[in-house]
Scaffold this motif. Structure first.
Motif, PDB file in Angstrom:
ATOM      1  N   PRO A   1       0.814  -1.225   0.000  1.00  0.00           N
ATOM      2  CA  PRO A   1       0.000   0.000   0.000  1.00  0.00           C
ATOM      3  C   PRO A   1       0.847   1.273   0.000  1.00  0.00           C
ATOM      4  O   PRO A   1       0.444   2.292  -0.543  1.00  0.00           O
ATOM      5  CB  PRO A   1      -0.811  -0.118   1.292  1.00  0.00           C
ATOM      6  CG  PRO A   1      -0.814  -1.572   1.610  1.00  0.00           C
ATOM      7  CD  PRO A   1       0.503  -2.093   1.130  1.00  0.00           C
ATOM      8  N   GLN A   2       2.017   1.187   0.648  1.00  0.00           N
ATOM      9  CA  GLN A   2       2.923   2.339   0.682  1.00  0.00           C
ATOM     10  C   GLN A   2       4.296   1.854   0.223  1.00  0.00           C
ATOM     11  O   GLN A   2       4.966   1.092   0.919  1.00  0.00           O
ATOM     12  CB  GLN A   2       2.993   2.926   2.084  1.00  0.00           C
ATOM     13  CG  GLN A   2       1.641   3.498   2.539  1.00  0.00           C
ATOM     14  CD  GLN A   2       1.700   3.954   3.979  1.00  0.00           C
ATOM     15  OE1 GLN A   2       1.910   3.166   4.878  1.00  0.00           O
ATOM     16  NE2 GLN A   2       1.511   5.238   4.194  1.00  0.00           N
TER      17      GLN A   2
ATOM     18  N   LEU B   1      -9.468  -2.651   5.787  1.00  0.00           N
ATOM     19  CA  LEU B   1      -8.215  -1.944   5.508  1.00  0.00           C
ATOM     20  C   LEU B   1      -7.325  -2.726   4.552  1.00  0.00           C
ATOM     21  O   LEU B   1      -6.669  -2.135   3.682  1.00  0.00           O
ATOM     22  CB  LEU B   1      -7.456  -1.690   6.817  1.00  0.00           C
ATOM     23  CG  LEU B   1      -6.189  -0.851   6.695  1.00  0.00           C
ATOM     24  CD1 LEU B   1      -6.535   0.605   6.404  1.00  0.00           C
ATOM     25  CD2 LEU B   1      -5.342  -0.958   7.960  1.00  0.00           C
TER      26      LEU B   1
ATOM     27  N   ASN C   1     -10.316  -2.125  -1.646  1.00  0.00           N
ATOM     28  CA  ASN C   1     -10.602  -0.891  -0.904  1.00  0.00           C
ATOM     29  C   ASN C   1      -9.422   0.077  -0.869  1.00  0.00           C
ATOM     30  O   ASN C   1      -9.615   1.281  -0.649  1.00  0.00           O
ATOM     31  CB  ASN C   1     -11.003  -1.219   0.540  1.00  0.00           C
ATOM     32  CG  ASN C   1     -12.302  -2.005   0.608  1.00  0.00           C
ATOM     33  OD1 ASN C   1     -13.148  -1.890  -0.273  1.00  0.00           O
ATOM     34  ND2 ASN C   1     -12.467  -2.805   1.651  1.00  0.00           N
ATOM     35  N   ILE C   2      -8.206  -0.422  -1.069  1.00  0.00           N
ATOM     36  CA  ILE C   2      -7.013   0.405  -0.907  1.00  0.00           C
ATOM     37  C   ILE C   2      -7.022   1.667  -1.783  1.00  0.00           C
ATOM     38  O   ILE C   2      -6.623   2.741  -1.323  1.00  0.00           O
ATOM     39  CB  ILE C   2      -5.734  -0.443  -1.162  1.00  0.00           C
ATOM     40  CG1 ILE C   2      -5.572  -1.445  -0.017  1.00  0.00           C
ATOM     41  CG2 ILE C   2      -4.501   0.441  -1.281  1.00  0.00           C
ATOM     42  CD1 ILE C   2      -4.436  -2.423  -0.212  1.00  0.00           C
TER      43      ILE C   2
ATOM     44  N   PHE D   1      -8.350   4.905  -0.161  1.00  0.00           N
ATOM     45  CA  PHE D   1      -7.634   5.566   0.933  1.00  0.00           C
ATOM     46  C   PHE D   1      -6.545   6.466   0.367  1.00  0.00           C
ATOM     47  O   PHE D   1      -5.886   6.122  -0.612  1.00  0.00           O
ATOM     48  CB  PHE D   1      -6.938   4.527   1.833  1.00  0.00           C
ATOM     49  CG  PHE D   1      -7.852   3.751   2.724  1.00  0.00           C
ATOM     50  CD1 PHE D   1      -8.261   4.273   3.944  1.00  0.00           C
ATOM     51  CD2 PHE D   1      -8.295   2.484   2.363  1.00  0.00           C
ATOM     52  CE1 PHE D   1      -9.083   3.537   4.788  1.00  0.00           C
ATOM     53  CE2 PHE D   1      -9.120   1.741   3.195  1.00  0.00           C
ATOM     54  CZ  PHE D   1      -9.521   2.281   4.414  1.00  0.00           C
TER      55      PHE D   1
ATOM     56  N   THR E   1      -2.764   8.139   1.380  1.00  0.00           N
ATOM     57  CA  THR E   1      -1.647   7.570   2.144  1.00  0.00           C
ATOM     58  C   THR E   1      -1.771   7.859   3.634  1.00  0.00           C
ATOM     59  O   THR E   1      -1.574   6.972   4.475  1.00  0.00           O
ATOM     60  CB  THR E   1      -0.318   8.133   1.622  1.00  0.00           C
ATOM     61  OG1 THR E   1      -0.182   7.802   0.242  1.00  0.00           O
ATOM     62  CG2 THR E   1       0.865   7.544   2.389  1.00  0.00           C
TER      63      THR E   1
ATOM     64  N   THR F   1      -4.467   8.636   5.472  1.00  0.00           N
ATOM     65  CA  THR F   1      -5.610   7.966   6.095  1.00  0.00           C
ATOM     66  C   THR F   1      -5.330   6.490   6.320  1.00  0.00           C
ATOM     67  O   THR F   1      -5.640   5.939   7.380  1.00  0.00           O
ATOM     68  CB  THR F   1      -6.870   8.117   5.214  1.00  0.00           C
ATOM     69  OG1 THR F   1      -7.114   9.506   4.994  1.00  0.00           O
ATOM     70  CG2 THR F   1      -8.080   7.499   5.891  1.00  0.00           C
ATOM     71  N   TRP F   2      -4.732   5.839   5.308  1.00  0.00           N
ATOM     72  CA  TRP F   2      -4.455   4.391   5.427  1.00  0.00           C
ATOM     73  C   TRP F   2      -3.489   4.122   6.573  1.00  0.00           C
ATOM     74  O   TRP F   2      -3.695   3.226   7.378  1.00  0.00           O
ATOM     75  CB  TRP F   2      -3.872   3.869   4.114  1.00  0.00           C
ATOM     76  CG  TRP F   2      -3.872   2.362   4.036  1.00  0.00           C
ATOM     77  CD1 TRP F   2      -4.849   1.570   3.527  1.00  0.00           C
ATOM     78  CD2 TRP F   2      -2.836   1.484   4.497  1.00  0.00           C
ATOM     79  NE1 TRP F   2      -4.501   0.236   3.646  1.00  0.00           N
ATOM     80  CE2 TRP F   2      -3.272   0.153   4.245  1.00  0.00           C
ATOM     81  CE3 TRP F   2      -1.591   1.687   5.107  1.00  0.00           C
ATOM     82  CZ2 TRP F   2      -2.503  -0.956   4.565  1.00  0.00           C
ATOM     83  CZ3 TRP F   2      -0.822   0.580   5.436  1.00  0.00           C
ATOM     84  CH2 TRP F   2      -1.282  -0.724   5.164  1.00  0.00           C
ATOM     85  N   GLU F   3      -2.423   4.920   6.658  1.00  0.00           N
ATOM     86  CA  GLU F   3      -1.424   4.672   7.705  1.00  0.00           C
ATOM     87  C   GLU F   3      -1.979   4.982   9.094  1.00  0.00           C
ATOM     88  O   GLU F   3      -1.704   4.266  10.053  1.00  0.00           O
ATOM     89  CB  GLU F   3      -0.164   5.486   7.449  1.00  0.00           C
ATOM     90  CG  GLU F   3       0.951   5.138   8.433  1.00  0.00           C
ATOM     91  CD  GLU F   3       2.300   5.724   8.042  1.00  0.00           C
ATOM     92  OE1 GLU F   3       3.300   5.310   8.636  1.00  0.00           O
ATOM     93  OE2 GLU F   3       2.330   6.590   7.144  1.00  0.00           O
TER      94      GLU F   3
ATOM     95  N   GLU G   1      -5.085   4.695  10.069  1.00  0.00           N
ATOM     96  CA  GLU G   1      -5.980   3.598  10.416  1.00  0.00           C
ATOM     97  C   GLU G   1      -5.176   2.361  10.794  1.00  0.00           C
ATOM     98  O   GLU G   1      -5.500   1.652  11.751  1.00  0.00           O
ATOM     99  CB  GLU G   1      -6.915   3.298   9.248  1.00  0.00           C
ATOM    100  CG  GLU G   1      -7.901   2.163   9.463  1.00  0.00           C
ATOM    101  CD  GLU G   1      -8.973   2.452  10.501  1.00  0.00           C
ATOM    102  OE1 GLU G   1      -9.837   1.578  10.727  1.00  0.00           O
ATOM    103  OE2 GLU G   1      -8.952   3.556  11.104  1.00  0.00           O
TER     104      GLU G   1
END
Length: 276
Positions: A16-17, A131, A136-137, A140, A142, A144-146, A148
Motif C-alpha cells: 500500500p505504501q 483496511l 478498498n485500498i 484511501f 496515504t 488515512t491508510w497509515e 488507520e
C-alpha cells in the motif's frame, strides 16, 4: 452449473505504501497446503471464507472467520485447507522495524511479542478486513491508510502482547537463538552439521534433536526457509531469478522454484511480478 472439480489457486501481494515495508497478502485455495515456514515479519491474518487448518506452537488448530490470527517473526507455522473445502484469507506483514517505528510513542522500544496465536474481536476484525482488502485500498489516501493501520495495530498489541509480562525462557533457548543467527548470517553458504557442531561446541547428534524440539522442524528445513525469505527480499528489489538463486545458496533455479512455491504458493517469477 458450477464445476466442483475446478482448482482454485489465487494469490495476490501488494504494498500500500511503496516506501514502507508493509505487505498485504490474499490467498484463496481449494487444493494447496503450505509447507512449514517462518516470516521475518509480524503476521496478522483473517479468514474470509471457509475453514483453515493451521500448525502453530507445535500443535494443529482450526480457524474460521471468527478469529484474528497473530504470528510472531521466526515462528514456525503452516496452513492448509479444512474440511476438504476451499478457504480464503488475508494477511498483513509488518517488519519488526515498522512496528517499532509506528508504535514507539505507545509502547516501550523493546520488541513486542504476541501472547496468543489468535483471539476474537469482531470490531477489530471488521476494521482490519476493510483496511487490507485490495479492492478498498485505492479509496484511501496515504495518510488515512497509515493512521488507520496504526490505530488497529495499537489495539491488537494492547489486547494480545507480552509487553508487560516477564517471558520465561526455556532451557537451551539462547543456544538455539545463536544457531539461528548463525544460519541467518551464513544462509548463502553450504553449511554442514559439522560446521555448526564446531562453531558451538555441541554434538551434532544432540543438536539435531534439540533444534527440532525447539522449532518443530529440522535445521536443514529452517535453512531452506531462511533462503526463501531472503529470495523474496531480492525479488522485491528486482533481482533476476538466476542471481537470486545463486545469492541465496540454492543449487540452481529449479531448486529455488520448488522450495519457493511450497512455501509461498507461487513460483519466484509469479511473486516478482507483484513488485516490479
Amino acid at each position: 452449473m458450477k464445476n466442483t472439480n475446478q482448482i482454485v489457486h489465487n494469490i495476490k501481494f501488494s504494498k500500500p505504501q511503496l516506501n514502507k515495508d508493509i505487505i498485504i497478502y490474499e490467498g484463496h485455495f481449494n487444493n494447496f497446503n503450505y509447507d512449514k515456514h517462518v516470516h521475518e515479519e509480524y503476521t496478522i491474518s483473517l479468514i474470509e471464507k471457509g475453514h483453515m487448518n493451521a500448525f502453530l506452537k507445535g500443535f494443529n488448530h482450526k480457524f474460521d472467520k471468527s478469529s484474528i490470527i497473530t504470528i510472531n517473526p521466526d515462528e514456525v507455522h503452516a496452513c492448509a485447507i479444512g474440511n476438504n473445502n476451499e478457504y480464503k484469507h488475508r494477511s498483513l506483514y509488518l517488519k519488526p522495524e515498522t512496528i517499532n517505528e509506528i508504535l514507539k510513542y505507545n509502547f516501550s522500544k523493546k520488541q513486542l511479542c504476541f501472547r496468543d496465536f489468535s483471539f476474537n474481536n469482531e470490531y477489530i476484525y471488521n476494521r482490519l478486513s476493510f483496511l487490507i482488502n485490495h479492492d478498498n485500498i485505492p479509496y484511501f489516501n496515504t495518510l488515512t491508510w497509515e493512521c488507520e493501520l496504526i490505530d488497529i495495530v495499537n489495539s491488537i498489541l494492547q489486547i494480545n502482547t507480552k509487553a508487560t509480562n516477564l517471558i520465561e525462557l526455556p532451557s537451551n533457548y539462547l543456544l538455539i537463538q545463536k544457531v539461528k543467527e548463525y544460519l541467518h548470517d551464513n544462509f548463502y553458504m553450504q553449511i554442514s552439521l559439522d560446521d555448526i557442531s564446531k562453531e558451538f561446541g555441541i554434538s551434532k547428534y544432540h543438536f539435531i534433536r534439540l533444534f527440532k524440539k525447539h522449532t518443530f522442524i529440522s535445521v536443514h528445513a529452517y535453512l531452506m526457509i531462511i533462503r526463501v525469505e531472503k529470495a523474496k527480499q531480492f525479488l522485491q528489489k528486482g533481482l533476476s531469478l538466476i542471481d537470486t538463486a545463486y545469492m541465496c545458496g540454492f543449487n540452481d533455479q529449479s531448486h529455488l522454484n520448488k522450495r519457493f512455491k511450497a512455501i509461498t504458493g507461487l513460483t519466484p517469477g509469479e511473486y516478482k511480478r507483484f513488485f516490479n
